[in-house]
Design an enzyme around this catalytic site. Sequence first.
Site, short mmCIF file in Angstrom:
data_model
loop_
_atom_site.label_atom_id
_atom_site.label_comp_id
_atom_site.label_asym_id
_atom_site.label_seq_id
_atom_site.Cartn_x
_atom_site.Cartn_y
_atom_site.Cartn_z
N LYS A 1 -17.47 -5.58 8.07
CA LYS A 1 -16.24 -6.32 8.41
C LYS A 1 -15.89 -6.09 9.87
O LYS A 1 -16.23 -5.07 10.45
CB LYS A 1 -15.07 -5.84 7.54
CG LYS A 1 -15.13 -6.28 6.11
CD LYS A 1 -13.84 -5.88 5.39
CE LYS A 1 -13.82 -6.38 3.96
NZ LYS A 1 -12.56 -6.02 3.29
N HIS B 1 0.84 -1.20 0.00
CA HIS B 1 0.00 0.00 0.00
C HIS B 1 0.87 1.25 0.00
O HIS B 1 0.63 2.20 -0.76
CB HIS B 1 -0.89 0.06 1.25
CG HIS B 1 -1.91 -1.01 1.35
ND1 HIS B 1 -2.08 -1.76 2.50
CD2 HIS B 1 -2.85 -1.46 0.48
CE1 HIS B 1 -3.07 -2.62 2.33
NE2 HIS B 1 -3.55 -2.46 1.10
N ARG C 1 -2.20 -6.70 -7.80
CA ARG C 1 -1.09 -7.59 -7.46
C ARG C 1 -0.93 -8.69 -8.50
O ARG C 1 0.17 -9.13 -8.78
CB ARG C 1 -1.32 -8.24 -6.09
CG ARG C 1 -1.29 -7.26 -4.94
CD ARG C 1 -1.75 -7.93 -3.69
NE ARG C 1 -3.15 -8.32 -3.87
CZ ARG C 1 -3.97 -8.66 -2.91
NH1 ARG C 1 -3.54 -8.72 -1.68
NH2 ARG C 1 -5.22 -8.98 -3.15
N SER D 1 -3.21 -7.73 3.32
CA SER D 1 -3.40 -7.47 4.75
C SER D 1 -3.73 -8.76 5.49
O SER D 1 -3.23 -8.99 6.60
CB SER D 1 -4.50 -6.43 4.96
OG SER D 1 -4.10 -5.18 4.43
#
Length: 159
Positions: free
Chosen positions: A40, A16, A89, A127
């Site tokens: 979440k 990030h 990614r 993460s």
Amino acid sequence: MKILYPGTFDPLTNGHLDLIQRAEKLFGNVVVAVLENTSKKPTFNLNKRLVQIKNAVSHLSNISVISYEGLTVDCAKEVNANLILRGLRAMSDFEYELQIAHTNKSLNTEIETIFLSTNTNYSFLSSSLVKEVAKFGGEIDHMVPDSVERDLKNYFKKD
């Protein structure tokens, strides 16, 4: 030019941070927008994530860090950003990110999504992966900024 970089950043990774630094060079002003996602259960609360990011970008001059709820395009409009940054990614990210970009475009035709590929040094990072490694005592110093590493070690510290 101003670009919005939205995410939950739970936690911020070096991937990030790399995107933030590269976006600053390319676009000038970067607004890192931390989503308060009530669906979440984050490891770190919103305020902690904001502090982690502010600490990690303190050496950069054109970065602001905010929180938001709701639609990303609404946040972009509020901060006068006509660009949204998304990192990729791997090819597996592209399909999901493209769907989000098309949805955002359908909601606001004035806002464009820019994709930046992740530096290959960080292409394996997520993460979730970082938290998993930290949970089992693995070394994460090459994955996250120092303050995030400390916070994760404290979070997963066994009493």
